[in-house]
Write a protein that holds these residues in place. Sequence first.
Motif, short mmCIF file in Angstrom:
data_model
loop_
_atom_site.label_atom_id
_atom_site.label_comp_id
_atom_site.label_asym_id
_atom_site.label_seq_id
_atom_site.Cartn_x
_atom_site.Cartn_y
_atom_site.Cartn_z
N GLU A 48 0.84 -1.20 0.00
CA GLU A 48 0.00 0.00 0.00
C GLU A 48 0.88 1.25 0.00
OE1 GLU A 48 -3.98 0.51 1.89
OE2 GLU A 48 -2.84 1.71 3.30
N LYS B 240 -5.80 5.64 -3.43
CA LYS B 240 -6.38 4.47 -2.75
C LYS B 240 -7.89 4.42 -2.99
CE LYS B 240 -6.56 3.89 1.91
NZ LYS B 240 -6.05 3.51 3.24
N LYS C 73 -7.40 -1.56 2.54
CA LYS C 73 -6.70 -2.84 2.34
C LYS C 73 -7.40 -3.97 3.10
CE LYS C 73 -3.66 -1.37 6.03
NZ LYS C 73 -2.43 -0.64 6.34
#
Length: 149
Positions: free
Chosen positions: A106, A116, A120
């Motif tokens: 990430e 993003k 996640k």
Amino acid sequence: MTLAKIIYGSLTGNTEEIADIICEALENLNIEVEIDECTQVDAAEFSNADICVIAAYTYDEGTIPDEMLDLYEDLQELDLSGKVFGVCGSGDTFYEHYATAVDKFEEAFLVAGATKGAEKIKVDLAAEKEDIQQLGSFASQLVAAQQSA
Ligand SMILES: Cc1cc2nc3c(=O)[nH]c(=O)nc-3n(C[C@H](O)[C@H](O)[C@H](O)COP(=O)(O)O)c2cc1C
């Protein structure tokens, strides 16, 4: 048509299955998907995609698996601004550094300037029913983020 690229690394199959679940969820949302194992492609292939996904397992002491290191390093050299990314992967809560390869990838996408598109996801070993639902919503969030970009 929107193109999603998924690159995964998997030793015993758990992360490959996660990648397959995301692939199917994206295809159900009418997204064209290319899915590749990490030793078969270069990070540069993300340059052609609208949505970029990495699925990684975590190895010893929270490290990125050896076969994913080139991907990790090359990713940070790219300019992926304007692209949406998501990271997921399998780990094992038995270990102190749980699924930390997911965190590292990430950070690498952020260094590359990508946006993003979804939080996640860390899966404890193999994906179970709840994880599969979460992965479906991960795919939907990526698509929504890409469409509003
Ligand atoms: C030698 C070894 C070291 C591992 N170290 C970690 C670790 O530090 N953190 C973690 O979350 N998982 C660790 N794992 C667990 C794997 O990430 C987990 O089994 C994962 O499901 C493997 O994914 P795969 O089936 O896609 O290969 C380790 C596994 C092995 C065999």
